[in-house]
Motif scaffolding. Structure first.
Motif, PDB file in Angstrom:
ATOM      1  N   ILE A   1       0.894  -1.246   0.080  1.00  0.00           N
ATOM      2  CA  ILE A   1       0.030  -0.016   0.059  1.00  0.00           C
ATOM      3  C   ILE A   1       1.008   1.235  -0.104  1.00  0.00           C
ATOM      4  CG2 ILE A   1      -1.832   1.311   1.352  1.00  0.00           C
ATOM      5  CD1 ILE A   1      -2.967  -1.342   2.443  1.00  0.00           C
ATOM      6  N   VAL A   2       0.435   2.179  -0.832  1.00  0.00           N
ATOM      7  CA  VAL A   2       1.170   3.336  -1.056  1.00  0.00           C
ATOM      8  C   VAL A   2       0.252   4.607  -0.094  1.00  0.00           C
ATOM      9  CG1 VAL A   2       1.909   5.431  -2.389  1.00  0.00           C
ATOM     10  CG2 VAL A   2       2.378   2.890  -3.129  1.00  0.00           C
ATOM     11  N   GLY A   3       0.823   4.845   0.976  1.00  0.00           N
ATOM     12  CA  GLY A   3       0.102   5.651   1.773  1.00  0.00           C
ATOM     13  C   GLY A   3       0.578   5.942   3.283  1.00  0.00           C
ATOM     14  N   ASP A   4       0.002   6.537   4.012  1.00  0.00           N
ATOM     15  CA  ASP A   4      -0.933   7.612   3.887  1.00  0.00           C
ATOM     16  C   ASP A   4      -0.133   8.950   3.767  1.00  0.00           C
ATOM     17  OD1 ASP A   4      -4.319   8.129   3.665  1.00  0.00           O
ATOM     18  OD2 ASP A   4      -3.248   9.756   4.715  1.00  0.00           O
ATOM     19  N   SER A   5      -0.994  10.157   3.529  1.00  0.00           N
ATOM     20  CA  SER A   5      -0.164  11.502   3.626  1.00  0.00           C
ATOM     21  C   SER A   5      -0.015  11.763   4.997  1.00  0.00           C
ATOM     22  CB  SER A   5      -1.036  12.330   2.805  1.00  0.00           C
ATOM     23  OG  SER A   5      -2.361  12.687   3.477  1.00  0.00           O
ATOM     24  N   GLY A   6      -0.856  11.539   5.806  1.00  0.00           N
ATOM     25  CA  GLY A   6      -0.782  11.985   7.318  1.00  0.00           C
ATOM     26  C   GLY A   6      -0.126  10.938   8.206  1.00  0.00           C
ATOM     27  N   SER A   7       0.618  11.546   9.240  1.00  0.00           N
ATOM     28  CA  SER A   7       1.396  10.668  10.233  1.00  0.00           C
ATOM     29  C   SER A   7       0.258   9.927  11.045  1.00  0.00           C
ATOM     30  CB  SER A   7       2.217  11.364  10.916  1.00  0.00           C
ATOM     31  OG  SER A   7       3.529  12.055  10.401  1.00  0.00           O
ATOM     32  N   THR A   8      -0.473  10.725  11.485  1.00  0.00           N
ATOM     33  CA  THR A   8      -1.389   9.901  12.431  1.00  0.00           C
ATOM     34  C   THR A   8      -2.349   8.744  11.556  1.00  0.00           C
ATOM     35  OG1 THR A   8      -1.884  11.875  13.477  1.00  0.00           O
ATOM     36  CG2 THR A   8      -3.575  10.092  13.902  1.00  0.00           C
ATOM     37  N   ARG A   9      -2.859   9.186  10.457  1.00  0.00           N
ATOM     38  CA  ARG A   9      -3.363   8.009   9.825  1.00  0.00           C
ATOM     39  C   ARG A   9      -2.298   6.842   9.244  1.00  0.00           C
ATOM     40  NH1 ARG A   9      -5.210  12.454   7.797  1.00  0.00           N
ATOM     41  NH2 ARG A   9      -4.052  12.431   5.825  1.00  0.00           N
ATOM     42  N   SER A  10      -1.344   7.260   8.915  1.00  0.00           N
ATOM     43  CA  SER A  10      -0.245   6.240   8.414  1.00  0.00           C
ATOM     44  C   SER A  10       0.133   5.366   9.792  1.00  0.00           C
ATOM     45  CB  SER A  10       1.035   6.827   8.080  1.00  0.00           C
ATOM     46  OG  SER A  10       0.861   7.580   7.003  1.00  0.00           O
ATOM     47  N   ILE A  11       0.282   5.897  10.986  1.00  0.00           N
ATOM     48  CA  ILE A  11       0.567   4.993  12.193  1.00  0.00           C
ATOM     49  C   ILE A  11      -0.501   4.090  12.455  1.00  0.00           C
ATOM     50  CG2 ILE A  11       0.548   5.256  14.742  1.00  0.00           C
ATOM     51  CD1 ILE A  11       1.917   7.863  14.546  1.00  0.00           C
ATOM     52  N   LEU A  12      -1.769   4.696  12.175  1.00  0.00           N
ATOM     53  CA  LEU A  12      -2.935   3.339  12.327  1.00  0.00           C
ATOM     54  C   LEU A  12      -2.755   2.303  11.232  1.00  0.00           C
ATOM     55  CD1 LEU A  12      -5.790   2.491  13.304  1.00  0.00           C
ATOM     56  CD2 LEU A  12      -6.955   4.064  11.783  1.00  0.00           C
ATOM     57  N   MET A  13      -2.689   2.828  10.192  1.00  0.00           N
ATOM     58  CA  MET A  13      -2.474   1.762   8.928  1.00  0.00           C
ATOM     59  C   MET A  13      -1.124   0.963   9.294  1.00  0.00           C
ATOM     60  SD  MET A  13      -3.180   4.440   5.658  1.00  0.00           S
ATOM     61  CE  MET A  13      -2.721   3.141   4.630  1.00  0.00           C
ATOM     62  N   ALA A  14      -0.071   1.777   9.799  1.00  0.00           N
ATOM     63  CA  ALA A  14       0.961   0.694   9.741  1.00  0.00           C
ATOM     64  C   ALA A  14       0.862  -0.420  10.872  1.00  0.00           C
ATOM     65  CB  ALA A  14       2.255   1.559  10.344  1.00  0.00           C
ATOM     66  N   GLN A  15       0.051  -0.115  11.926  1.00  0.00           N
ATOM     67  CA  GLN A  15      -0.263  -0.978  13.176  1.00  0.00           C
ATOM     68  C   GLN A  15      -1.087  -2.092  12.386  1.00  0.00           C
ATOM     69  OE1 GLN A  15      -2.248   1.715  15.834  1.00  0.00           O
ATOM     70  NE2 GLN A  15      -0.416   1.739  17.212  1.00  0.00           N
ATOM     71  N   ILE A  16      -1.964  -1.908  11.594  1.00  0.00           N
ATOM     72  CA  ILE A  16      -2.567  -3.083  11.046  1.00  0.00           C
ATOM     73  C   ILE A  16      -1.823  -3.762   9.767  1.00  0.00           C
ATOM     74  CG2 ILE A  16      -4.815  -3.537   9.520  1.00  0.00           C
ATOM     75  CD1 ILE A  16      -5.967  -1.044  10.509  1.00  0.00           C
ATOM     76  N   LEU A  17      -1.168  -3.099   8.933  1.00  0.00           N
ATOM     77  CA  LEU A  17      -0.540  -3.703   8.040  1.00  0.00           C
ATOM     78  C   LEU A  17       0.910  -4.435   8.626  1.00  0.00           C
ATOM     79  CD1 LEU A  17      -0.530  -0.997   5.164  1.00  0.00           C
ATOM     80  CD2 LEU A  17      -1.794  -3.202   5.245  1.00  0.00           C
ATOM     81  N   GLY A  18       1.317  -4.049   9.765  1.00  0.00           N
ATOM     82  CA  GLY A  18       2.431  -4.641  10.340  1.00  0.00           C
ATOM     83  C   GLY A  18       2.018  -5.938  10.845  1.00  0.00           C
ATOM     84  N   LEU A  19       0.705  -6.298  11.408  1.00  0.00           N
ATOM     85  CA  LEU A  19       0.442  -7.586  11.777  1.00  0.00           C
ATOM     86  C   LEU A  19       0.733  -8.485  10.780  1.00  0.00           C
ATOM     87  CD1 LEU A  19      -2.806  -6.561  13.393  1.00  0.00           C
ATOM     88  CD2 LEU A  19      -0.468  -7.184  14.683  1.00  0.00           C
ATOM     89  N   TYR A  20       0.342  -8.162   9.282  1.00  0.00           N
ATOM     90  CA  TYR A  20       0.419  -9.119   8.116  1.00  0.00           C
ATOM     91  C   TYR A  20       1.661  -9.051   7.480  1.00  0.00           C
ATOM     92  CZ  TYR A  20      -4.683  -9.120   9.584  1.00  0.00           C
ATOM     93  OH  TYR A  20      -5.907  -9.095  10.227  1.00  0.00           O
TER      94      TYR A  20
END
Length: 855
Positions: free
Chosen positions: A142-161
């Protein structure tokens, strides 16, 4: 993790409609996709704000609505689509493999970022965790996101997989933590580097009093902490810190504007995004807050949203950090080819068209009025050729680079050679059935050049090389604000060349030199800063350097003393050679005293000549001419010894001058004492039967003289043996002057020598005073009385004057005392006799001397 728990409950309802488990109805809007063998995911901030609703939970909350469409961010989404199409058309990169994409808009919302992430993981329009329905296709990353707060949330999910995630605009330092975010990468440097650069920028321009403005999210608060610490470490001070409250519709703008307006800080660092900052700018316009220099973080340093000409009074002269600008070949032609009729699956293109040409499509109901007239209707015949030429494409370049990074990782995975692969026993992953962690291995090691020639790689924490452009906001002829690159911040550059700025290319709002921003005015050379208790270190007072110290730079923290042979100038900004002071013949005072001494020394010789010429006269005979001759010679030497105190005090002169003075004056006063005793004895010996006749000879006088002088000789010998006078350079008595003098060595010996002279003079005075009733015609005792009285008066006055004088005036006082006391003896003892000898010869007779006092 409550989001994962909630969505996990949906997994039980897969195909069995008879069970009680079911998926709640969920509508995900704002996405577009294209099929392919491998899917490239992406999340983008197309709208800069959302509609705030007052939710009371008395009814179903409304669907999230977005507002404030951004052309800049829309073209960054198009950069992903363009990169995918360019890779698909490249026969050398991923041959025979078609990339697809699925992109979502996050609309500045954590909820939509989570929905889009889970939807891409599951492969369906819903957002079910741990459920894969890609049906033969694979999600690469996934390419994203532009904001750090949203990227942290996404990274917590994507890091699991272990799915690779490459952000193009998230700069929070937290995302560099490999323990928390093992699969996160980015094509923009971490704020850890940028915030240090902002502090260096403050130091570079000499600003020591700055304000800080930041969002209340991860990006703003972490950046605020790093920047504040770096600013303080550099010696500057923070005037205020204010937070933009992103949860409030007005963003706390009224208070922020008031604080900035009342602050004396002329420079404000804004660590925020353009969508948040624009609301603050509106309030600054309302309160007429101008004449501030803004330092922009990369999130708004090149914003098109803020380039509106009406903000020029506030933002003109802004300087800030921007992401490094690279080339994306043929991207401009691609953007110009966009048209609503060609991209029917794009849910944003019509809104983009309306924003670009300030028009409304006929089927739109929310038509607004512009200048009391309806907006024109969009026809589709408008041309994009002239509209997209000035749009900044830094974010688009980072998106383009992120897509190519994943593509090159796939390419390296595809070209893996069995036996040397990264898996067990050198095995390679299959491109059609690879796992996310397979691809993550290759993403960490990508090292390639983009079609524009830029080298791309990641360090061990997933960060690219830290390079920033430094941009300055200036006013164009069109009345809009544009950004021009005026420098570069490159951490890979050699030491001392990290920050390179073309000062001549900066357009400040004041049109003058670099504006000043200080809590206190600069302390000029010759002054030092004095800290004011209770205030920051940058708020100080200026104090003159202490005596004998200088400061040769502005805002000196401390002053430095001059060397022993130098002294500060009047401005106290440099040390000059000290002036040397001694009683010199070149000085008027020294020249005058020397001339007087020589002239005065001739007087005793003249009197001696008169006495020799008239030695047979009664006046000369009656005054014991042998003693008179010796006294006149000693007076001659007394006048001459004063010359030893004038001129540069050499060591030999220092040793001899006080000793010579003490011995010669001892001889002089001893002669006076002997003369006084002789007069008394001679007068009393004239009585019939007096036994004093045998003491009237010259032997008694010489014995008195020898004894008195011998005592002074003993004192001087001990003085010279145990603590002789020496040459001295005195730098403490008079500021800025080296007094060259003779240190007396032993003050006790000096005052004993001087006190002994006083004792002799006192004895002579007393003896002469007791003989004051001698006949008037024989008035030698009276003359001696007056001479000793004058002598003692001079030396008693000399003591306080000598002790209070400084430098050459101390020596001058002693010379003056020598001359005055010597003149007192000459005038009181010898002048009356010379007057009688020369001008009253009738009184120079034996009869006149024998006249007795009558009643």
């Amino acid at each position: 993790m409550w989001i994962l728990y909630t969505f996990a409950m949906k997994a039980c309802a897969i195909s069995d409609s008879n069970t009680n488990c079911h998926l709640p109805e969920e509508t995900i809007t704002g996405y577009m996709s294209r099929p392919g063998d491998i899917i490239m995911g992406g999340t983008f901030l197309i709208h800069l704000d959302r509609v705030y609703s007052n939710i009371q939970f008395t009814s179903k909350p409304p669907e999230l609505q977005c507002q404030m469409f951004s052309i800049e961010y829309y073209q960054s989404m198009q950069a992903l689509i363009f990169a995918v199409e360019e890779i698909n058309s490249d026969p050398d990169l991923l041959p025979n493999i078609t990339l697809g994409y699925k992109v979502f808009e996050t609309c500045y919302s954590l909820r939509k970022a989570a929905q889009g992430t889970l939807s891409m993981l599951s492969g369906v329009t819903g957002s079910t965790p741990n459920y894969n329905c890609h049906q033969g296709t694979r999600l690469a990353g996934i390419v994203g996101d532009s904001g750090s707060t949203r990227s942290i949330l996404m990274a917590q999910i994507l890091g699991l997989y272990q799915y690779p995630q490459i952000s193009y605009f998230a700069t929070s330092p937290l995302l560099s933590n490999r323990n928390l975010f093992p699969s996160f990468f980015r094509t923009v440097p971490s704020d850890e580097f940028q915030m240090r650069g902002l502090a260096q920028l403050v130091s570079y321009f000499g600003w020591s009093w700055v304000g800080l403005l930041a969002n209340d999210n991860d990006y703003g608060q972490l950046g605020l902490q790093i920047t504040m610490q770096e600013i303080i470490n550099s010696g500057a001070c923070v005037a205020f810190t204010e937070n933009i409250l992103t949860s409030q519709p007005n963003r706390n703008a009224p208070r922020i504007a008031r604080v900035i307006k009342e602050s004396t800080a002329k420079v404000v660092i804004a660590i925020t995004s353009d969508s948040e900052f624009v609301i603050v700018l509106e309030e600054l316009l309302k309160q007429n807050v101008t004449r501030k220099i803004w330092i922009a973080s990369e999130a708004w340093a090149t914003s098109d949203l803020l380039s509106n000409g009406r903000f020029q009074g506030i933002l003109l002269g802004t300087i800030g950090f921007a992401m490094y600008s690279g080339q994306v070949p043929r991207f401009s032609e691609y953007l110009k080819s966009l048209h609503p009729s060609n991209y029917l699956s794009d849910p944003f293109i019509k809104e983009f068209w309306e924003q670009a040409f300030f028009c409304k499509w006929p089927n739109q109901t929310n038509v607004t009025l512009v200048d009391n007239a309806r907006e024109p209707t969009c026809t589709g015949t408008e041309k994009l050729d002239s509209l997209l030429t000035d749009v900044d494409r830094r974010v688009s370049f980072n998106v383009f680079t992120a897509v190519y990074a994943i593509a090159w990782a796939l390419h390296n995975l595809f070209n893996c050679t069995t036996g040397v692969g990264p898996l067990y026993q050198g095995a390679c992953a299959n491109i059609s059935s690879f796992h996310p962690w397979h691809l993550l291995h290759y993403v960490k090691r990508v090292n390639f050049k983009t079609p524009g020639g830029n080298q791309v790689s990641f360090d061990e924490r997933g960060n690219p090389p830290a390079i920033y452009d430094i941009v300055n906001w200036y006013l164009t002829s069109k009345g809009t604000l544009e950004q021009v690159t005026v420098g570069k911040y490159d951490l890979s550059a050699p030491n001392g060349k990290t920050l390179n700025i073309d000062n001549g290319g900066i357009d400040w709002a004041s049109k003058t030199q670099v504006p000043l921003s200080k809590c206190s005015s600069s302390c000029s050379s010759g002054f030092r800063k004095v800290i004011v208790p209770g205030k920051p270190l940058c708020c100080y007072k200026c104090a003159r350097c202490p005596q004998g110290q200088i400061s040769n730079q502005t805002d000196a923290v401390e002053c430095h003393p001059c060397s022993w042979d130098t002294w500060p100038n009047l401005q106290q900004d440099r040390c000059l050679p000290r002036t040397t002071e001694f009683l010199s013949y070149e000085e008027l005072l020294g020249y005058s005293l020397g001339a007087i001494s020589i002239f005065s020394s001739l007087i005793p010789l003249v009197i001696l000549g008169i006495f020799i010429c008239f030695k047979n006269t009664p006046v000369v005979k009656a005054n014991n001419y042998s003693l008179s001759y010796l006294l006149l010679l000693s007076l001659f030497l007394c006048f001459l010894c004063s010359l030893g105190f004038i001129g540069y005090p050499q060591l030999e002169k220092c040793i001899l001058r006080q000793v010579a003075f003490g011995l010669i004056f001892a001889l002089c006063i001893s002669c006076v004492l002997a003369k006084t005793i002789t007069v008394v004895i001679a007068f009393n010996a004239t009585k019939p039967g007096s036994r004093l006749r045998k003491w009237t000879g010259v032997k008694v006088s010489y014995c008195v003289i020898t004894f008195c002088v011998f005592i002074q000789i003993i004192d001087c010998v001990f003085w010279l043996i145990f603590s002789a006078p020496f040459h001295e350079l005195d730098i403490n008595t008079q500021p800025g002057v080296i007094i060259v003098n003779c240190n007396e060595g032993s003050p006790t010996a000096f005052w004993c020598m001087l006190g002994y002279l006083g004792l002799l003079a006192t004895v002579s005075f007393i003896v002469a005073f007791l003989a004051r009733r001698l006949p008037d015609s024989f008035n030698e005792a009276k003359f001696i009385t007056f001479s000793m009285l004058a002598f003692l008066s001079v030396w008693v006055s000399f003591i306080p004057a000598y002790l209070s004088a400084q430098g050459m005036y101390t020596v001058a006082m002693e010379v003056f005392a020598i001359l005055s006391s010597s003149w007192a003896v000459v005038v009181c003892i010898f002048v009356p006799k010379c007057f009688i000898i020369l001008f009253r010869p009738n009184m120079n007779s034996r009869e006149n001397l024998r006249v007795k006092r009558t009643a």
